[in-house]
Scaffold this active site. Structure first.
Site, PDB file in Angstrom:
ATOM      1  N   GLY A  84       0.823  -1.208   0.000  1.00 39.71           N
ATOM      2  CA  GLY A  84       0.000   0.000   0.000  1.00 39.71           C
ATOM      3  C   GLY A  84       0.854   1.253   0.000  1.00 39.71           C
ATOM      4  CE1 TYR A 147      -2.963   4.012   2.885  1.00 36.88           C
ATOM      5  CE2 TYR A 147      -4.585   4.406   4.603  1.00 36.88           C
ATOM      6  CZ  TYR A 147      -3.464   3.739   4.141  1.00 36.88           C
ATOM      7  OH  TYR A 147      -2.854   2.796   4.950  1.00 36.88           O
TER       8      TYR A 147
END
Ligand code: CAA
Length: 240
Positions: A84, A147
């Site tokens: 990520g 995000y």
């Protein structure tokens, strides 16, 4: 028989702790990384865990990389979609590129990682999928529209996969880390970080190993009835 585990973004931060914990559990582990050759080489040297380089945002590269891992180590029983990135900015300043990069890695990257492995898990009637989401997918976060969208989306992925995989012996679960002492959190401006820590009842950042322990529990052969769940590990910062 030793389970084969794939951990994306598995050579640094939370991913490295997960790779080590799964090795400690007796798994044969492959850890992927996107770009930092030096860190990956050091990680392999220190842990003996094999690393593979591909970009989780790229479907074809993921598929080819996974085929290579399976040729080297055997069929993948456990997949931890951990890779990520952040591209934080207040929404009015967020660029389409910042939006796309985060979506491609954190959301589409989960598809790219699990999709090539899924048919084999169905055939073998066993699989453990864990997606590393985030507290900020649960609560949202100033400066993280991109995000938070991906991490909330990751929860939708595991809840759906759980329903599809259950009758094939496959579980899919998520872990939502709070703020953990990694490079990603250290990149947050110091003043902002201090104010975040002040809002964590535990009074500290979490440790990567505290997330790895959640993953080790979820991937256990004996955890077959834990499916579609989310473990929050955030020092009591937020409750769902
Ligand atoms: N709530 C309300 N207001 C806030 C705020 C917040 N949480 N954070 C900043 N602001 C305000 C500031 O006080 C400032 O207000 P003024 O203009 O009135 O002074 C304004 O927003 C800042 O605006 P800027 O245009 O100066 O913002 P910037 O371009 O400097 O960007 C930011 C700021 C990048 C979003 C920065 O605040 C930041 O990095 N925040 C942290 C975001 C965060 O938590 N990221 C998590 C990274 S770790 C991770 O993602 C792992 C995980 O899963 C937990």
């Amino acid at each position: 028989m030793a389970r084969v585990a794939l951990v994306t973004g598995g050579s640094r931060g939370i991913g490295a702790a997960i790779s080590k914990a799964l090795k400690g559990k007796g798994c044969t582990v492959a850890a992927t990384y996107a770009g930092n050759d030096e860190a990956a080489a050091k990680f392999t040297e220190e842990t003996g865990i094999k690393t593979y380089k591909w970009n989780a945002a790229d479907y074809d590269a993921s598929k080819a990389g996974i085929a290579q891992v399976e040729a080297d180590l055997g069929p993948i029983d456990i997949v931890v979609a951990n890779a990520g990135i952040t591209r934080d900015a207040p929404f009015h300043k967020m660029t389409p590129e910042q939006w796309k990069e985060v979506i491609d890695t954190n959301l589409t990257g989960v598809f790219n990682t699990v999709h090539p492995i899924w048919p084999g898990m169905r055939e073998r009637k066993f699989g453990r999928v864990v997606v590393i989401s985030s507290i900020n997918g649960q609560k949202g976060q100033f400066g993280q529209v991109n995000y938070a969208a991906t991490k909330a989306g990751d929860l939708g992925i595991v809840k759906s996969l759980a329903q599809e995989g259950a009758r094939f012996g496959i579980t899919a679960n998520a872990v939502c880390p709070g703020y953990i002492a990694t490079e990603m959190v250290m990149a947050v401006p110091e003043k902002v970080r201090e104010s975040i820590i002040a809002g964590i009842p535990a009074g500290r950042l979490g440790e990567p190993e505290e997330i790895a322990r959640c993953v080790a529990f979820l991937v256990d052969d004996e955890a077959g009835f834990v499916n579609g769940s989310t473990i929050s590990a955030n020092g009591a910062q937020f409750f769902v």
